[in-house]
Motif scaffolding. Structure first.
Motif, short mmCIF file in Angstrom:
data_model
loop_
_atom_site.label_atom_id
_atom_site.label_comp_id
_atom_site.label_asym_id
_atom_site.label_seq_id
_atom_site.Cartn_x
_atom_site.Cartn_y
_atom_site.Cartn_z
N HIS A 274 0.86 -1.19 0.00
CA HIS A 274 0.00 0.00 0.00
C HIS A 274 0.89 1.23 0.00
O HIS A 274 1.87 1.30 0.74
N GLY A 281 -4.24 7.01 -2.19
CA GLY A 281 -3.51 5.80 -1.85
C GLY A 281 -3.73 4.69 -2.87
O GLY A 281 -4.80 4.59 -3.47
N ARG A 282 -2.75 3.83 -3.05
CA ARG A 282 -2.83 2.71 -4.00
C ARG A 282 -2.49 1.41 -3.28
O ARG A 282 -1.55 1.36 -2.48
N SER A 283 -3.27 0.40 -3.63
CA SER A 283 -3.04 -0.94 -3.06
C SER A 283 -2.67 -1.90 -4.17
O SER A 283 -3.21 -1.83 -5.29
#
Length: 407
Positions: A274, A281-283
């Protein structure tokens, strides 16, 4: 009258001459007879057998009840008789040094049971002969009696069919010790005897905790570390790397991985990632390998799969050169690649950025080492365009000073 006197004188003279001769012959006969009777066949054969006997044979004879110093009783002046075959065979057996023959196996004369030694005429009866078997390596194997004989089989052949449990005392008592010497312990972990390959350990490594300033007058604080806990084959592995500039968090990458040892120097990693910082935010789902490449290069290669078809890859290689036992030079190369543009986070597709750094640290202890170094960073493609659009240079040179520690 004269004639009669002459006859009487001749008879008296003959008697006088005959008496000394008879006396001399009787004395010689008396001197010869005891000598002949004293050397009877039994004593002669015993003297011959004594020459081939050893001390163990003499001991066996004493066990039979035969006194060694008792003389042979002289019963009568009988002529020398022939030696029985059984006595000669017994004497030949004694001459071969049979110290291992049991006493009960030897035939005994009734007179021997009362402590007296029989003479030659009273020796072993010839009706009970003993046939000696073949010898093996100079030792007596045993004797085989004829039908009706008194001799029993002796020697090792009787041991071949022996019952070993009965010789060892029969069954073990109920409270006997276990045969495997385990004392009741089963095949499990014992207190204080755990194997280290099954034990779990943990480690927190802060590889980079540093302050950096570049040639444009900008400064930043950077952090790079990892934590793992588990056994040799399976571990929980946490990684984190971030940068803060101008009082705010610009970028932070965190990963939680399951690390599994695949070979001696390599392990596979599976988990999630993450991203925090500027922009949304990016997962990601993470798949990678980590290990020690040839020539001692520590290598990490991870592939990421994100939402909306996003993909990414990250490669990190570093090497430690020991200048001395405390002074270590550490070069490091890091590459980041992305499959799609992400303008909100200032990331372009393709090769996004490359960071090449070198650090020199001094290990006061293995667990604690300050360092200084220099880092060159270059953005490429669309990532360089996004950086220029925000008023940042596409490449910069940073000087760093920091601390490395682990526990």
């Amino acid at each position: 009258m004269n004639a009669n006197c002459s006859r009487i004188a001749l008879i008296a003279l003959g008697v006088a001459l005959a008496l000394p001769a008879a006396a001399r012959q009787g004395g010689m006969h008396d001197m010869q007879t005891p000598a002949r009777s004293s050397t009877t066949p039994a004593s002669a054969s015993s003297a011959q057998s004594m020459q081939g006997m050893d001390m163990q044979d003499m001991h066996m004879g004493s066990m039979h009840g035969m006194p060694a110093s008792r003389p042979t009783p002289m019963k009568s002046r009988k002529p020398r008789s022939a030696k029985p075959a059984s006595a000669s065979s017994a004497e030949s057996v004694h001459g071969m040094g049979m110290s291992s023959v049991p006493a009960a196996a030897m035939p005994q004369h009734p007179a021997m049971q009362h402590g007296t030694v029989p003479t030659a005429s009273e020796s072993m009866p010839p009706s009970q002969p003993v046939a000696t078997q073949q010898l093996h390596f100079g030792q007596m194997i045993g004797t085989r009696p004829r039908p009706g004989g008194l001799a029993q089989g002796m020697g090792m052949p009787s041991m071949q069919h022996a019952d070993m449990p009965s010789m060892q005392g029969g069954k073990a008592p109920p409270g006997a010790r276990s045969a495997d010497y385990s004392d009741g312990y089963r095949y499990t972990d014992m207190p204080g005897m755990e194997m280290f390959d099954h034990a779990s350990f943990g480690m927190l490594l802060i590889d980079q905790l540093e302050y950096a300033f570049d040639n444009h007058g900008n400064d930043a604080a950077m952090l790079d570390g990892q934590f793992w806990y588990g056994a040799d084959f399976n571990k929980l592995w946490l990684k984190f790397e971030g940068e803060s500039a101008r009082g705010k968090l610009e970028d932070l990458r965190t990963e939680a991985l399951w690390d599994h040892a695949a070979s001696t120097y390599w392990s596979t990693q599976l988990g999630v990632r993450h991203d925090f910082g500027e922009g949304p935010g990016r997962s990601w789902a993470a798949f990678g390998v980590q290990g020690l490449a040839p020539y001692w290069f520590e290598t990490e290669a991870t592939f990421y799969l994100g939402q909306n078809g996003r993909t990414a890859a990250r490669v990190e290689v570093e090497y430690e050169e020991l200048l001395t036992q405390r002074l270590v030079l550490q070069p490091r190369l890091e590459l980041n690649l992305y499959g799609k543009d992400d303008p909100q986070r200032g990331i372009g597709s393709g090769l996004s950025d490359v960071a090449l750094g070198i650090r020199l640290r001094y290990e006061i202890r293995r667990e604690f080492a300050p360092y200084v170094g220099v880092i060159w960073r270059q953005r490429h493609g669309r990532s360089a365009d996004f950086a220029r659009a925000q008023g940042e240079p596409a490449s910069d040179m940073q000087f760093v000073a920091g601390l490395r520690f682990w526990f």
